[in-house]
Design a protein around this motif. Structure first.
Motif, PDB file in Angstrom:
ATOM      1  N   THR A 207       3.540  -4.827  11.595  1.00 23.78           N
ATOM      2  CA  THR A 207       2.694  -4.104  10.641  1.00 23.78           C
ATOM      3  C   THR A 207       3.526  -3.542   9.494  1.00 23.78           C
ATOM      4  OG1 THR A 207       1.109  -3.513  12.372  1.00 23.78           O
ATOM      5  CG2 THR A 207       1.094  -2.177  10.364  1.00 23.78           C
ATOM      6  N   VAL A 208       4.648  -2.919   9.823  1.00 25.86           N
ATOM      7  CA  VAL A 208       5.500  -2.343   8.780  1.00 25.86           C
ATOM      8  C   VAL A 208       6.031  -3.427   7.849  1.00 25.86           C
ATOM      9  CG1 VAL A 208       7.617  -1.052   8.329  1.00 25.86           C
ATOM     10  CG2 VAL A 208       6.115  -0.353  10.202  1.00 25.86           C
ATOM     11  N   ARG A 209       6.418  -4.573   8.411  1.00 29.77           N
ATOM     12  CA  ARG A 209       6.916  -5.672   7.569  1.00 29.77           C
ATOM     13  C   ARG A 209       5.847  -6.184   6.612  1.00 29.77           C
ATOM     14  NH1 ARG A 209       9.316  -7.489  12.421  1.00 29.77           N
ATOM     15  NH2 ARG A 209       7.644  -9.028  12.666  1.00 29.77           N
ATOM     16  N   ALA A 210       4.585  -6.052   7.001  1.00 29.52           N
ATOM     17  CA  ALA A 210       3.486  -6.581   6.183  1.00 29.52           C
ATOM     18  C   ALA A 210       3.081  -5.653   5.043  1.00 29.52           C
ATOM     19  CB  ALA A 210       2.276  -6.851   7.070  1.00 29.52           C
ATOM     20  N   ILE A 211       3.597  -4.437   5.003  1.00 28.04           N
ATOM     21  CA  ILE A 211       3.232  -3.493   3.951  1.00 28.04           C
ATOM     22  C   ILE A 211       3.956  -3.864   2.661  1.00 28.04           C
ATOM     23  CG2 ILE A 211       3.269  -1.075   3.221  1.00 28.04           C
ATOM     24  CD1 ILE A 211       3.282  -0.316   6.219  1.00 28.04           C
ATOM     25  N   PRO A 212       3.241  -4.192   1.587  1.00 26.62           N
ATOM     26  CA  PRO A 212       3.913  -4.590   0.349  1.00 26.62           C
ATOM     27  C   PRO A 212       4.906  -3.558  -0.184  1.00 26.62           C
ATOM     28  CG  PRO A 212       1.633  -5.265   0.254  1.00 26.62           C
ATOM     29  CD  PRO A 212       1.783  -4.435   1.495  1.00 26.62           C
ATOM     30  N   LEU A 213       4.616  -2.275  -0.052  1.00 25.00           N
ATOM     31  CA  LEU A 213       5.540  -1.247  -0.534  1.00 25.00           C
ATOM     32  C   LEU A 213       6.698  -1.006   0.437  1.00 25.00           C
ATOM     33  CD1 LEU A 213       3.236   1.390  -2.272  1.00 25.00           C
ATOM     34  CD2 LEU A 213       4.717  -0.316  -3.311  1.00 25.00           C
ATOM     35  N   ARG A 214       6.698  -1.713   1.565  1.00 25.07           N
ATOM     36  CA  ARG A 214       7.838  -1.773   2.489  1.00 25.07           C
ATOM     37  C   ARG A 214       8.216  -0.429   3.121  1.00 25.07           C
ATOM     38  NH1 ARG A 214      10.035  -6.711   2.550  1.00 25.07           N
ATOM     39  NH2 ARG A 214       9.481  -8.142   0.847  1.00 25.07           N
ATOM     40  N   ARG A 215       7.232   0.401   3.354  1.00 19.28           N
ATOM     41  CA  ARG A 215       7.455   1.626   4.113  1.00 19.28           C
ATOM     42  C   ARG A 215       6.123   2.129   4.628  1.00 19.28           C
ATOM     43  NH1 ARG A 215       5.879   6.396   1.616  1.00 19.28           N
ATOM     44  NH2 ARG A 215       5.549   6.342  -0.639  1.00 19.28           N
ATOM     45  N   VAL A 216       6.181   2.896   5.699  1.00 19.99           N
ATOM     46  CA  VAL A 216       4.964   3.565   6.152  1.00 19.99           C
ATOM     47  C   VAL A 216       4.727   4.782   5.257  1.00 19.99           C
ATOM     48  CG1 VAL A 216       5.266   2.794   8.538  1.00 19.99           C
ATOM     49  CG2 VAL A 216       6.161   5.023   7.839  1.00 19.99           C
ATOM     50  N   ALA A 217       3.494   5.244   5.240  1.00 20.10           N
ATOM     51  CA  ALA A 217       3.165   6.425   4.438  1.00 20.10           C
ATOM     52  C   ALA A 217       3.733   7.682   5.074  1.00 20.10           C
ATOM     53  CB  ALA A 217       1.651   6.562   4.301  1.00 20.10           C
ATOM     54  N   GLN A 218       4.010   8.655   4.240  1.00 17.36           N
ATOM     55  CA  GLN A 218       4.294  10.012   4.691  1.00 17.36           C
ATOM     56  C   GLN A 218       2.993  10.826   4.575  1.00 17.36           C
ATOM     57  OE1 GLN A 218       7.276  11.044   6.069  1.00 17.36           O
ATOM     58  NE2 GLN A 218       7.604   8.818   5.951  1.00 17.36           N
ATOM     59  N   PRO A 219       2.818  11.862   5.382  1.00 17.61           N
ATOM     60  CA  PRO A 219       1.610  12.683   5.262  1.00 17.61           C
ATOM     61  C   PRO A 219       1.344  13.174   3.837  1.00 17.61           C
ATOM     62  CG  PRO A 219       2.727  13.225   7.283  1.00 17.61           C
ATOM     63  CD  PRO A 219       3.638  12.274   6.553  1.00 17.61           C
ATOM     64  N   THR A 220       2.400  13.424   3.069  1.00 23.43           N
ATOM     65  CA  THR A 220       2.209  13.886   1.684  1.00 23.43           C
ATOM     66  C   THR A 220       1.576  12.818   0.800  1.00 23.43           C
ATOM     67  OG1 THR A 220       4.525  13.290   1.262  1.00 23.43           O
ATOM     68  CG2 THR A 220       4.047  15.611   1.715  1.00 23.43           C
ATOM     69  N   ASP A 221       1.765  11.530   1.149  1.00 23.48           N
ATOM     70  CA  ASP A 221       1.109  10.462   0.385  1.00 23.48           C
ATOM     71  C   ASP A 221      -0.408  10.558   0.516  1.00 23.48           C
ATOM     72  OD1 ASP A 221       3.454   9.086  -0.561  1.00 23.48           O
ATOM     73  OD2 ASP A 221       3.730   8.284   1.456  1.00 23.48           O
ATOM     74  N   ILE A 222      -0.865  10.892   1.696  1.00 28.03           N
ATOM     75  CA  ILE A 222      -2.304  11.052   1.934  1.00 28.03           C
ATOM     76  C   ILE A 222      -2.797  12.336   1.273  1.00 28.03           C
ATOM     77  CG2 ILE A 222      -4.108  11.039   3.674  1.00 28.03           C
ATOM     78  CD1 ILE A 222      -2.115   8.597   3.700  1.00 28.03           C
ATOM     79  N   ALA A 223      -2.008  13.388   1.399  1.00 25.47           N
ATOM     80  CA  ALA A 223      -2.407  14.691   0.869  1.00 25.47           C
ATOM     81  C   ALA A 223      -2.613  14.658  -0.636  1.00 25.47           C
ATOM     82  CB  ALA A 223      -1.354  15.743   1.234  1.00 25.47           C
TER      83      ALA A 223
END
Length: 251
Positions: A207-223
């Motif tokens: 799943t992580v490899r498939a993310i175009p931005l190449r990282r998982v989100a941080q909670p602040t990204d959602i906030a």
């Protein structure tokens, strides 16, 4: 310029995405009600936000699957901070595993918290918003509710239900100056993602490899997205489901 000194109620705000959302809204000048089933976490988060941002906060405890507890919590918030202007329905649970291995008890708890709980909290604040002819309701759904997620079948169903609930409610309450939107996080650095990694390291890494931005989100990204939806700048945006997934899903 945002209207100052709104009251924001955030469920599941003791830690993770909910705590980040509460801090973001506090940074925008909102009074914050930190609602969580964990009393210590709610108290700690509320105190930290008050210290850092200089806003009035309140810690309230409720299992959102319990309607009576929800109504008592909303009454407590309104007595201490004032009427709720912004509701963020963030609280949720999951039980990872194959659907064929799940039980009715699992289903009832996941549905009770994630879907029924979201509906219950929303109903508890809605009359006041309608009476004041204003309000922002923001659901934290999930990309699992848009595209499905292996090992999270009932969770995905509840998040899809939240998205549909938000769209339908948005149509009903728009004439009262109330907007309703859903934010759909993709993989985010929280305890739940840690559970996914434990359940299947291979699935997590793929799943992580498939993310175009190449990282998982941080909670602040959602906030940050929630902060925008709660602001005056989003006054003409309602009934939407917004993926915050680094491009993992593009629907």
């Amino acid at each position: 310029m945002d209207t100052p000194d709104k009251v924001a109620l955030v469920t599941g705000a003791g830690r993770g995405i909910g705590a980040a959302i509460a801090a973001e809204l506090a940074a925008r000048g909102h009074r914050i009600a930190v609602c969580d089933v964990d009393r210590a976490a709610a108290n700690d988060t509320a105190a930290a936000i008050a210290d850092e941002h200089g806003v009035k906060t309140a810690a309230v405890v409720a299992d959102i699957a319990d309607g009576e507890a929800v109504r008592a919590a909303v009454t407590e918030v309104e007595a201490g901070l004032g009427p709720v202007d912004v509701l963020v329905n963030n609280a949720a649970i999951d039980v990872l595993g194959r659907f064929v291995d799940s039980t009715e008890r699992d289903w009832d708890r996941i549905i009770g918290v994630n879907l029924r709980g979201t509906i219950t909290v929303t109903r508890a604040v809605l009359d006041g918003m309608i009476g004041r002819e204003r309000g922002r309701i923001i659901h934290i759904a999930s990309d699992a509710g848009r595209v499905g997620s292996s090992g999270e079948v009932v969770y995905s169903a509840t998040k899809g239900g939240i998205i549909a609930f938000g769209k339908a409610l948005a149509r009903e309450v728009a004439r009262h100056g109330i907007t309703v939107n859903s934010v759909c996080p993709g993989p985010t650095d929280t305890a739940l993602l840690g559970q996914v990694a434990e359940y299947s390291r291979r699935m997590y890494e793929a799943t992580v490899r498939a993310i175009p931005l190449r990282r998982v989100a941080q909670p602040t990204d959602i906030a940050g997205v929630v902060g925008f939806l709660a602001s005056d700048a989003a006054a003409y945006l309602t009934g939407q489901s917004i993926s915050v997934s680094g491009g993992l899903t593009m629907l």
